[in-house]
Design an enzyme around this catalytic site. Structure first.
Site, mmCIF file in Angstrom:
data_model
loop_
_atom_site.group_PDB
_atom_site.id
_atom_site.type_symbol
_atom_site.label_atom_id
_atom_site.label_comp_id
_atom_site.label_asym_id
_atom_site.label_seq_id
_atom_site.Cartn_x
_atom_site.Cartn_y
_atom_site.Cartn_z
ATOM 1 N N ASP A 1 28.354 40.609 -3.005
ATOM 2 C CA ASP A 1 27.490 40.698 -1.993
ATOM 3 C C ASP A 1 26.818 39.430 -1.848
ATOM 4 O O ASP A 1 26.163 39.015 -2.783
ATOM 5 C CB ASP A 1 26.975 42.053 -1.738
ATOM 6 C CG ASP A 1 27.985 43.183 -1.609
ATOM 7 O OD1 ASP A 1 28.980 42.865 -1.071
ATOM 8 O OD2 ASP A 1 27.730 44.260 -2.165
ATOM 9 N N ASP B 1 33.259 43.367 3.832
ATOM 10 C CA ASP B 1 32.665 44.553 4.588
ATOM 11 C C ASP B 1 32.622 44.440 5.961
ATOM 12 O O ASP B 1 32.843 45.385 6.586
ATOM 13 C CB ASP B 1 31.296 44.616 4.020
ATOM 14 C CG ASP B 1 31.320 44.995 2.502
ATOM 15 O OD1 ASP B 1 32.365 45.616 1.719
ATOM 16 O OD2 ASP B 1 30.287 44.931 1.649
#
Length: 218
Positions: free
Chosen positions: A146, A180
């Site tokens: 991420d 995401d």
């Protein structure tokens, strides 16, 4: 020539996966874990890794989460294949499903292969792709990368408020990736604009002649 809905979905999936993996590999091989790049006051690149689902959430075992993503992606791909030629299916609806598929696959790649193809050095060293000594994990046990961080604004709660008085509140705290974001956008647009199509059971059961016609156009 007009692009078919099936090809449109395939192109969306390919673009999202390529962009997601390119961003993750670049961050993984150029940032050490925990490093951040301040771009604006409300946008940063902040390299973290997690074992869980979207936005760093963790539920259940790592293997279960990876298998769940695989089953979900497979089911949605089958669903796209089944409905792509049906005339009542809107292109936007298929694009939303494609975004969810692409996001799931993007994070599946991390879980399946990143433990095999990257090492895990101590900061401030950065990871190496295909290291001579092998990766940091095994198949199915890679960590999801991420990096997108949007601390849009913050404030301090008034001291007179119970439980939170005097504490700082930051919006938006989760750190996430392109996969995401694709899943979130796909789901939100589905709910806002295509909820009727999701809940309407009539189109699913087409007459036999319509089904035959559809199969002939596949």
């Amino acid at each position: 020539m007009k692009l078919s809905k099936g090809w449109l979905a395939l192109i969306v999936i390919a673009i999202v996966i390529i962009a997601d993996q390119a961003m993750k590999i670049w961050v993984k091989t150029n940032f050490y874990l925990g490093e951040d790049l301040h771009i604006t006051d409300w946008f940063q690149l902040y390299f973290i890794e997690n074992n869980g689902m979207a936005f760093g959430m963790e539920f259940g075992s790592k293997l279960f989460l990876t298998l769940f993503r695989l089953v979900l992606a497979g089911a949605l791909i089958w669903y796209i294949f089944r409905i792509k030629n049906r005339p009542y299916i809107k292109s936007g609806f298929l694009v939303c499903i494609a975004l969810i598929v692409a996001g799931a696959i993007g994070n599946i790649i991390d879980c399946l292969f990143y433990g095999l193809i990257f090492n895990n050095p101590m900061p401030p060293e950065v990871a190496v792709m295909f290291p001579a000594d092998g990766g940091y994990g095994t198949l199915f046990h890679g960590r999801v990368v991420d990096m997108l961080y949007f601390p849009l604004f913050s404030f301090t709660w008034p001291s007179w408020m119970p439980w939170v008085g005097g504490q700082e509140f930051l919006f938006f705290q989760p750190i996430f990736n392109i996969a995401d974001a694709a899943i979130t956008v796909g789901m939100l647009v589905l709910i806002i604009f295509y909820s009727r199509q999701l809940s309407d059971s009539n189109p699913v059961a087409l007459p036999d002649n319509s089904e035959v016609k559809e199969e002939g156009n596949a």
